[in-house]
Structure formats: structure tokens, C-alpha cells
Design a protein around this motif. Structure first.
Motif, PDB file in Angstrom:
ATOM      1  N   UNK A 152     -64.335  51.144 -55.625  1.00  0.00           N
ATOM      2  CA  UNK A 152     -64.778  51.059 -54.233  1.00  0.00           C
ATOM      3  C   UNK A 152     -64.656  49.618 -53.811  1.00  0.00           C
ATOM      4  N   UNK A 153     -63.753  49.364 -52.887  1.00  0.00           N
ATOM      5  CA  UNK A 153     -63.448  47.987 -52.507  1.00  0.00           C
ATOM      6  C   UNK A 153     -64.501  47.475 -51.535  1.00  0.00           C
ATOM      7  N   UNK A 154     -64.941  46.254 -51.741  1.00  0.00           N
ATOM      8  CA  UNK A 154     -65.911  45.639 -50.834  1.00  0.00           C
ATOM      9  C   UNK A 154     -65.257  45.263 -49.507  1.00  0.00           C
ATOM     10  N   UNK A 155     -63.962  45.077 -49.545  1.00  0.00           N
ATOM     11  CA  UNK A 155     -63.222  44.848 -48.312  1.00  0.00           C
ATOM     12  C   UNK A 155     -61.922  45.618 -48.418  1.00  0.00           C
ATOM     13  N   UNK A 156     -61.409  46.118 -47.314  1.00  0.00           N
ATOM     14  CA  UNK A 156     -60.229  46.973 -47.398  1.00  0.00           C
ATOM     15  C   UNK A 156     -58.990  46.210 -47.844  1.00  0.00           C
ATOM     16  N   UNK A 157     -58.103  46.943 -48.484  1.00  0.00           N
ATOM     17  CA  UNK A 157     -56.825  46.369 -48.908  1.00  0.00           C
ATOM     18  C   UNK A 157     -55.706  47.153 -48.241  1.00  0.00           C
ATOM     19  N   UNK A 158     -54.586  46.508 -48.050  1.00  0.00           N
ATOM     20  CA  UNK A 158     -53.446  47.172 -47.423  1.00  0.00           C
ATOM     21  C   UNK A 158     -52.274  47.243 -48.389  1.00  0.00           C
ATOM     22  N   UNK A 159     -51.416  48.214 -48.133  1.00  0.00           N
ATOM     23  CA  UNK A 159     -50.208  48.311 -48.942  1.00  0.00           C
ATOM     24  C   UNK A 159     -50.504  48.672 -50.385  1.00  0.00           C
ATOM     25  N   UNK A 160     -51.488  49.529 -50.553  1.00  0.00           N
ATOM     26  CA  UNK A 160     -51.840  49.960 -51.911  1.00  0.00           C
ATOM     27  C   UNK A 160     -50.927  51.133 -52.289  1.00  0.00           C
ATOM     28  N   UNK A 161     -50.206  50.994 -53.356  1.00  0.00           N
ATOM     29  CA  UNK A 161     -49.170  51.971 -53.689  1.00  0.00           C
ATOM     30  C   UNK A 161     -49.449  52.661 -55.008  1.00  0.00           C
ATOM     31  N   UNK A 162     -49.280  53.973 -54.991  1.00  0.00           N
ATOM     32  CA  UNK A 162     -49.378  54.717 -56.246  1.00  0.00           C
ATOM     33  C   UNK A 162     -48.290  54.252 -57.197  1.00  0.00           C
ATOM     34  N   UNK A 163     -48.631  54.211 -58.466  1.00  0.00           N
ATOM     35  CA  UNK A 163     -47.677  53.754 -59.479  1.00  0.00           C
ATOM     36  C   UNK A 163     -47.911  52.316 -59.878  1.00  0.00           C
ATOM     37  N   UNK A 164     -48.468  51.540 -58.951  1.00  0.00           N
ATOM     38  CA  UNK A 164     -48.826  50.163 -59.299  1.00  0.00           C
ATOM     39  C   UNK A 164     -50.097  50.184 -60.141  1.00  0.00           C
ATOM     40  N   UNK A 165     -50.374  49.062 -60.770  1.00  0.00           N
ATOM     41  CA  UNK A 165     -51.585  48.967 -61.575  1.00  0.00           C
ATOM     42  C   UNK A 165     -52.716  48.393 -60.744  1.00  0.00           C
ATOM     43  N   UNK A 166     -53.903  48.902 -61.004  1.00  0.00           N
ATOM     44  CA  UNK A 166     -55.099  48.211 -60.541  1.00  0.00           C
ATOM     45  C   UNK A 166     -55.651  47.498 -61.770  1.00  0.00           C
ATOM     46  N   UNK A 167     -55.839  46.198 -61.614  1.00  0.00           N
ATOM     47  CA  UNK A 167     -56.356  45.417 -62.737  1.00  0.00           C
ATOM     48  C   UNK A 167     -57.702  44.821 -62.332  1.00  0.00           C
ATOM     49  N   UNK A 168     -58.679  45.037 -63.184  1.00  0.00           N
ATOM     50  CA  UNK A 168     -60.029  44.544 -62.905  1.00  0.00           C
ATOM     51  C   UNK A 168     -60.282  43.248 -63.680  1.00  0.00           C
TER      52      UNK A 168
END
Lengths: 394, 424
Positions: free
Chosen positions: B314-330
Motif C-alpha cells: 500500500x503506497x503512501x503516495x501514488x506511483x505512475x507507470x507501474x508495470x506488471x512483470x517488473x520487480x517491486x523491491x522493498x
């Protein structure tokens, strides 16, 4: 870590007398083509060398064409004879070579096919790597009047198999077709006599028999039509141009002479070492496969496939223990391709990739064999484990 | 060793640290000539020679390992298949996961080596934690976050404490001719840098509709949905202007219907990201952390939770251009270098607000009403990405998503027989 050098077929150490002769000649000034005293001095060294080489290889001095080595000689023989014979009679547009040639012949012939529209016939080999003369006879019966040149190596650089050169050359000569043989691996290892062989052209190079790298010769019959590949001063019978490398030629001649004079005793000593190596490897790695012809074989060559191993991995592991050997395969960007020689012998891809070549020479000792046997079983075991990397992780 | 400066210096440092190091260049193409040529590549004959020469100078053995088959299957085929499925793959990440720290590592271990050393810009210290490089512009922790604990335990990244500038200077001081070699930025297996052409060759033309995300109206045609990128504005070639005259952006790509959906910029924003195949090194979740949604992309604060093999942020601020297949890294922010907590492959993004704030970097969730999930109830978020045409508005989204400035073919393996090295 002392090096255990088991790759004499790649290049063998220079003989001390050849090195001395090189250094002595390199101190002298003079272009053998110059007319003054210095030039005449150099010319004398070159011509004496030519005569010494001719004498021990069963050739006339005028048949010795100095070149930069095996690759150039092979190119000159295959392309040069093809061009000349085809230009004299355009119907003669077929080149014949064995399927197990060194790349210097293999790729020259391929190139003639791709760029000169030559037809190509590859002579097959049996499971030991030998050409059956009957297959050449069949080819001659079918295509005899359209063949420009035939090239079959005297002995194979990878598996050490010696070809029936006299029989093949006789068949070619009877059909009126020049026969070339790449004898780079044979000279100094086994008896080689140009005149007796019946070949029209024969390739020999210095660094496989104790001479320097970068000098060799094509023994070329006087009546064999050959178009030059290198144009210029026409120094060598007008079929090869370029200032002669006097010290290289001198050292080459010394090495050829010494190697041939000691050939019999050296072959006996080296083949005994080699037989011991083969027996001990087979005992230590029971499923090892010995490749090549057991009888018609170079004395220093031992060639194995180690099932379940990659030759590359074995080489790395042995190299790390100071043991130099070869996978015997050609590289492009260092990427090992499965050996065309083993594939031609009917081996599958895995067996070809699992192969390793050990070649002994004039400096080899039983301590070298001991060192190999101390390292090999562990390396084989480890290389087998490493083969598992090919299967993807689940 | 790719033939580039990073892997050369990494190998030199590993050797200097007392390890028994062997240089390995990965041959990734069945025909080296078909891969990128020139100094910018990583897989050419020239690069192989550069790597060999660097190994000579360092004084280590050097071999070329043929990984062409594995690379083709695990990276190139995967790259094409992912685009075909409407996702945006990161081939450098995949190469780390499947080639360098899998096929290469496995082979190296079997041959008696202890670890794989690479020239990646990331820190991996004695604490075993993977951190960002000191050089944030060159940081490659994003494409390494996919590595498991077991893989990290066998990895060494000697460059993480240095900036690229320092690495180049050190290479020069060590007499390595690759000191001035340009960085590689593009996908190593696309010789001319034309990703769209590469995909078109493999996937063929496949004409379909470009539709308005809010009205569903067909606005134009495309010749292959894989050629579009989430957040892309240029090159849409729409003859019908938006009613408000403002530019339109690619919002999503739906392979099933071969549809490219476009809409206003604000509809790109998402505040919930779900992802699959998580690798998690951190403590229990939900966890407060930073997340990065593409290579060299913006970082946003988020609450990340792991449930049933799925990761939800759950993002504290919105992100744009989020694409499936890319990695989310914490990441957990840390003064000694932000620490990688984990990563996962993005499957979807969603917005729980009607309109995103205009400045994503500074955006706050305040003012976001959960009521209207109008435009971007994006079920499966398809491709964003590597197109040079990508002209997204959000801070990090315009970069070439697939590109990491890595030494793609580079690896060195180290073993320390009899030497208690810093490995493990």
C-alpha cells in the motif's frame, strides 16, 4: 607449481640447437634477395636450410617453398592448386578433402565453396578417424575429371589417427589429380618421405617439431600448377612472396633435421610413455573411452572421452593443478564447439564435448604422467558433478 | 568478466583480498557476431578479448563459459514471452536470477569454487545484508534483490563501497585498459538497441485497437500491443483529440483483447501494488518500508504485507507507470546504505482514489478519497517499459525499465582453498 605440459600437439618446446641456430642467424644482417655480400650470406643460409630440409624429407631443394607455417601452406596448396587447375580447365571445379582436416584446410575448402562456387566432396572417416581409400576410388570414378585438388592430412591433430597416405596419393596420381597432405602433426613423429608418398604437395611447420613458430614450408612438386596467394617479390618460386625469414628458416631446418634423425628412438620412448598413460587412465577412470585408431596412431597422442564430463571443465580443473592439455576443439570467442573430428567419427555431441587430448613430446617424462594420474580421477569426479549445472533448478 | 570496467576491478579486488580467483566470461550468444558490437556491448568477441586481457593484467586464469543455451531459454525467450503476455520483463534481473547466480554459480560450486564475484554496484557485507551502492546513480541492488538467501551467501560484490568514478580511477591505476570503456545501458542481446523491432521480428504484426480508458471508445489502431509502454505519450498517433485537449497516455495493455488503453495522466496513478514470487529477507510483515517499482525508478513509502505467497504494497503516495512483470523491491532506509528487505514480481496495480496528486514524489495520501476507483481498476497491469518513446510524467518512470547499467556477461568466481575468505 611446476607445469606439466601435455599439449605438445599444440606447440612443442624449441630444441636447444634450433634456438641456438636462430639466435646466431638473427645476429647477422642481410636480405637473402639482396645482391651484395650480406645478402649473399643470408641467401646461403636459406639455401643450405632448404637443402637440409629437402634431404631429410625426401624432396628436391627446389620443391621446398618456405611459408609462414602450416596455415599458409594449407591455404596455398588447396586454394592455389584449385585456382590454377580450374583456370586451365573450368570443368575442374571440385575440391576433395577429408572430413577430419585441420581448420586450415577445412575452412579453405569451405571458402572455395562459398566464394568461388567450387563443388566440395568430403571424404568420410570410420569410427577411428581413418579414410577408406575405397571411398576416394569411388569418388574418382564418379567425378575424376572434374576434381581440381585432393587434400587429406597425414595424421590428425586431435585424435592422432594416421591416414593411408600412400594409397590415397597413388589413387589421386593415377587419376592425374594433385594430392596435398597436411603433415604438420606427422613430421618428426612418424616417417614422412615426400617422394615416396606420391603426394604433389605437403605441409610442414616448425613449431610442432622443435622449431620456431611462424615458419614452415609447402613441399610442392615442380610440375604442380599453383596460383600464388601472396603477391609481391616472388621470392619463393613465384608462388610465394615475402622477404624470407632467414633465422626462422635456419632454425626450422635445424629442428626438422634433428627431429627426423631422432624420430625412431623418440617415437619409441614417447609411445611407451603414452601407452602407460592410456593404460593408467583407463584403470583410474574405467568408463573412459579412448578415441582414435589403436594401431595407426601418432606416438605422442592420447585422446579420451570422459562420459558425463565436459572437456572444458576438466581442462579448467587440470589447469588449476598445473597440467596443460587440450579439448582439441576449435573456439570462436573461446566458446567450445563440439569437435568436427569426433562428430565425423560418429561420436554424438555429448561424447565430443566430453573429450580431452593429452599429447606427449620430446620433453615429456614419466613424472608428467604420474602428475596427470594424481590429478585426473578427482578432476573427473568433480567435472561430473559440474555437469549437473546444465539441468535447471527446480 | 564482461570485458567492462566493473567486473575487471571486482576481480582484481577479490584477488587482492586473498582469494584464488578465476575469470569467467559468459558467451551468451550462439553466434557472437549477432549480439551488440562495439564498445558498448557485453557479448562480443571484442568484449571477450577485453575480459581476457584484463584477467592477464590482474594475473588470474581466464575461461569462456558457454551459457548461450541457458541464456536464450531463461532470459531471451522469457523476455519475448513476457512482452507477449503484456508484461514488462527486466532481463538483467532475470539473468542474475537464472544465469549468474544459478547456472554459473552451480557450475562454479561443483568445480570447487566458493562464490561468484560480480562487478555489480551493491553492498553485501559481513552482516549478509544486501544494500544499495554508495553510488546511488549506479546502484544495482534492484536487479539483485531477486536473489535468495542461499544465492547471496555465495555472492561477492566488491564494488558496493565505491562510486563508478572511483572504480574507473582504480582501473586506470591498475593498468586495466577497460578503464575508459563506456557503460553499457541497453539490452545486451538486442544488437541495434531497437527493442520494438526485436519484438516485432519475433512476435509479428498484430493489429488491434487503441481505446479510451474512461469511455471505451476506439481512438485508433496499433500494429502490436507489445510495442507500447505504460506511461507512453508519444507515438500513439491518435487522430481523435481528447475532449479537454490534454495529452493521453498508455494506461494498460490487454493481450487477451490485443487492446492498448489510453487516458489522462492522472489515471496512471496507482496506490496498491500486488506482486508474486516474493523473496523476503526482512522481519515479519506488514512492514513500513520504501519500495522501488522499476530500475532506477522513484522510491515511495509503503506498507508491505506478505500473505499466501503474494506481496501487497500500500503506497503512501501514488506511483505512475507501474508495470506488471517488473520487480517491486522493498528497502529499509539505513544510514549505512538502504537495506533490501525483499522483492517480488508485480502482477497488478490499483488505485483506490479518484485522482492522483500531480506530483507523485511529493504526493501524500491526504485528499485521496477511497470512493471512486473509477479509471484504473486495473486488473492486470501490463507492459511499461523499455521504449525510448516513454514519456511518462512521473519522476522515475521515464527511464528504460529493462536497462540496468550492468556488466551483463561478467562474472568471476573465487575460491579460497585453504584461505578463510570473507565468503559466508
Amino acid at each position: 607449481m611446476t607445469m606439466v605440459y601435455l599439449d605438445h600437439a599444440a606447440t612443442t618446446p624449441m630444441l636447444p640447437e634450433a634456438l641456438d641456430a636462430y639466435v646466431a642467424a638473427a645476429r647477422e644482417i642481410g636480405n637473402p634477395s639482396s645482391l651484395h655480400a650480406a645478402g649473399r650470406g643470408a641467401r646461403r643460409l636459406v639455401e643450405e636450410s632448404r637443402e637440409r630440409i629437402a634431404a631429410v624429407l625426401g624432396a628436391r631443394p627446389s620443391e621446398v617453398v618456405f611459408t609462414s607455417g602450416g596455415t599458409e601452406s594449407d591455404n596455398l596448396a588447396t586454394k592455389g592448386i584449385h585456382y590454377a587447375r580450374r583456370d586451365a580447365d573450368p570443368r575442374r571445379n571440385r575440391v576433395v578433402a577429408s572430413a577430419v582436416e585441420h581448420h586450415a584446410v577445412l575452412d579453405s575448402v569451405d571458402w572455395l565453396g562459398a566464394h568461388e562456387s567450387a563443388d566440395i566432396s568430403w571424404l568420410p572417416v570410420d569410427a577411428t578417424g581413418r579414410v577408406d581409400p575405397a571411398s576416394l576410388a569411388d569418388l574418382l570414378a564418379e567425378h575424376g575429371d572434374t576434381i581440381s585438388v585432393i587434400s587429406v592430412q597425414w595424421a590428425n591433430n586431435e585424435v592422432g589417427t594416421v591416414q593411408p597416405i600412400a594409397e590415397l596419393a597413388t589413387l589421386a596420381t593415377r587419376a592425374g589429380i594433385p594430392f596435398h597432405t597436411d603433415a604438420v602433426q606427422a613430421v618428426g613423429q612418424i616417417p614422412v618421405d615426400f617422394a615416396a608418398s606420391g603426394a604433389a604437395a605437403l605441409t610442414v611447420t616448425g613449431h610442432k617439431l622443435g622449431g620456431p613458430v611462424g615458419v614452415g614450408a609447402l613441399l610442392l612438386g615442380r610440375d604442380v600448377p599453383t596460383t600464388p596467394l601472396l603477391h609481391g617479390g616472388g621470392q619463393e618460386r613465384d608462388v610465394r612472396s615475402g622477404t624470407l625469414d632467414t633465422p626462422g628458416v635456419v632454425a626450422f631446418a635445424v629442428a626438422v633435421e634433428a627431429a627426423i634423425k631422432t624420430q625412431l628412438e623418440n617415437a619409441a620412448r614417447v609411445s611407451a610413455l603414452r601407452d602407460g598413460l592410456v593404460a593408467r587412465v583407463c584403470a583410474a577412470v574405467p568408463d573412459a573411452i579412448v578415441n582414435g585408431d589403436p594401431a595407426h596412431r601418432l606416438p605422442g597422442n592420447a585422446h579420451f572421452s570422459f562420459p558425463g564430463c565436459e572437456g572444458d571443465a576438466l581442462l579448467l580443473l587440470l589447469d588449476a593443478q598445473g597440467i596443460a592439455c587440450s579439448t582439441g576443439s576449435a573456439c570462436s570467442a573461446g566458446v567450445a564447439q563440439p569437435s568436427h573430428v569426433l562428430l565425423a567419427m560418429g561420436a554424438d555431441d555429448d561424447r565430443a564435448r566430453s573429450s580431452l587430448r593429452f599429447t606427449l613430446g620430446h620433453t615429456s617424462t614419466s613424472a608428467d604422467v604420474d602428475a596427470l594420474l594424481a590429478a585426473l580421477p578427482g578432476a573427473v569426479e568433480r567435472a561430473r558433478r559440474a555437469t549437473a549445472w546444465k539441468s535447471p533448478r527446480s | 568478466m564482461s570485458g567492462g570496467v566493473d567486473s575487471a576491478v571486482a576481480a582484481a579486488r577479490a584477488r587482492e583480498a586473498g582469494h584464488d580467483v578465476t575469470g569467467v566470461h559468459l558467451a551468451l550468444s550462439r553466434n557472437p557476431q549477432t549480439f551488440r558490437t562495439g564498445a558498448r556491448g557485453c557479448c562480443t568477441l571484442e568484449d571477450s578479448r577485453d575480459a581476457r586481457r584484463a584477467a592477464d593484467v590482474i594475473g588470474i586464469p581466464f575461461y569462456v563459459w558457454d551459457m548461450a543455451e541457458q541464456f536464450h531459454e531463461s532470459v531471451v525467450d522469457d523476455f519475448v514471452a513476457e512482452y507477449a503476455a503484456g508484461r514488462t520483463p527486466n532481463p538483467c534481473l532475470r539473468c542474475n536470477e537464472k544465469i549468474k547466480f544459478s547456472a554459473v554459480l552451480d557450475r562454479a560450486i561443483a568445480l570447487g569454487f566458493d562464490a561468484v564475484v560480480t562487478g555489480h554496484h551493491a553492498r553485501l557485507g559481513a552482516d549478509g545484508l544486501l544494500r544499495r551502492s554508495v553510488d546511488l546513480a549506479k546502484d544495482q541492488s534492484y536487479v539483485l534483490a531477486v536473489l535468495t538467501r542461499a544465492q547471496l551467501d555465495r555472492a561477492m560484490f566488491p564494488l558496493g563501497d565505491s562510486t563508478k568514478e572511483q572504480v574507473r580511477a582504480e582501473a586506470a591505476a591498475r593498468g586495466l585498459a577497460v578503464a575508459d570503456k563506456p557503460d553499457s545501458h541497453d539490452i545486451c542481446f538486442i544488437a541495434d538497441g531497437d527493442t520494438r523491432g526485436f519484438l516485432a521480428d519475433r512476435l509479428g504484426e498484430s493489429p488491434g485497437d487503441i481505446v479510451d480508458g474512461r469511455t471505451g471508445a476506439v481512438l485508433g489502431q496499433h500494429s502490436g500491443a507489445y510495442a507500447y509502454t505504460i506511461g507512453q505519450r508519444k507515438g500513439l498517433d491518435l487522430r481523435v483529440p481528447a475532449p479537454d485537449g490534454r495529452p493521453r497516455y498508455v494506461l494498460s495493455i490487454t493481450p487477451k483483447t490485443n487492446t492498448v488503453t489510453v487516458g489522462p495522466r492522472e489515471d496512471l496513478a496507482v496506490d496498491t501494488v500486488t506482486a508474486t514470487r516474493p523473496i523476503w529477507h526482512g522481519a515479519d510483515t506488514p512492514a513500513e518500508c520504501d519500495v522501488q517499482l522499476r530500475a532506477h525508478g522513484e522510491v515511495v513509502q509503503a506498507v508491505v504485507a506478505l500473505t499466501d505467497g503474494e506481496l501487497t504494497a500500500h503506497l503512501r503516495s501514488p506511483a505512475r507507470g507501474v508495470a506488471a512483470g517488473q520487480a517491486i523491491v522493498a528497502y529499509r532506509p539505513d544510514p549505512a546504505g538502504d537495506i533490501v528487505l525483499g522483492s517480488a514480481t508485480i502482477t497488478a496495480g490499483a488505485a483506490s482514489f479518484p485522482e492522483a496528486a500531480t506530483s507523485p514524489g511529493a504526493a501524500s495520501p491526504s485528499g485521496v478519497s477511497p470512493s471512486g476507483a473509477s479509471a484504473s481498476a486495473v486488473g492486470s497491469l501490463p507492459a511499461a517499459g523499455s521504449s525510448a518513446d516513454a514519456a511518462t510524467s512521473s519522476a522515475g518512470a521515464a527511464t528504460s525499465s529493462a536497462g540496468t547499467a550492468t556488466s551483463s556477461a561478467g562474472a568471476a568466481v573465487a575460491s579460497a582453498p585453504g584461505v578463510a575468505g570473507p565468503v559466508r
